[in-house]
Write a protein that holds these residues in place. Structure first.
Motif: not given
Ligand SMILES: [Cu+2]
Length: 123
Positions: A73-75, A110-117
């Protein structure tokens, strides 16, 4: 002799670690295909984005085709904060994200959690 080998492999290992953390890693930028005054790039979303750096031509209407293959769901959202885009990426589908290319610049996503860019360069 063994000591020298251990010492040398230690030095090589440290060099590798230093390179890994502090070296400059260049990311391959993907240039969009331009066809009939439109440009588009397919991006696979799977544990990150591939490609994660995209070059768009200024002034040509652009579409990024995000295909989310990752169930995490992160992405499930892609956010371009500078462009005011927050778009849902349904799993297993291609989701088109329109990018305004009227102004040259560098736009991060970024992804919704700002982990992937990822990054779009308009020039
Ligand atoms: Cu994420």
């Amino acid at each position: 002799m063994t000591k020298i080998i251990i010492l040398l492999s230690g030095i090589i290992l440290m060099g590798f670690i230093a390179w890994w953390f502090f070296g400059k890693h260049t990311v391959q930028a993907k240039q969009a295909n331009i066809k009939q005054n439109k440009q588009s790039v397919d991006i696979e979303v799977k544990g990150g984005y591939s490609p994660e750096k995209i070059v768009l031509k200024k002034g040509v209407p652009a579409t990024l085709n995000f295909k989310r293959m990752d169930s995490s769901s992160c992405l499930d959202h892609v956010i371009f904060s500078d462009l005011g885009i927050d778009q849902k990426l349904p799993q297993g589908q291609v989701e088109q994200v329109k990018i305004d290319t009227t102004k040259p610049g560098i736009y991060d996503w970024a992804c919704s959690m700002n982990m992937f860019h990822g990054q779009v360069v308009v020039k």
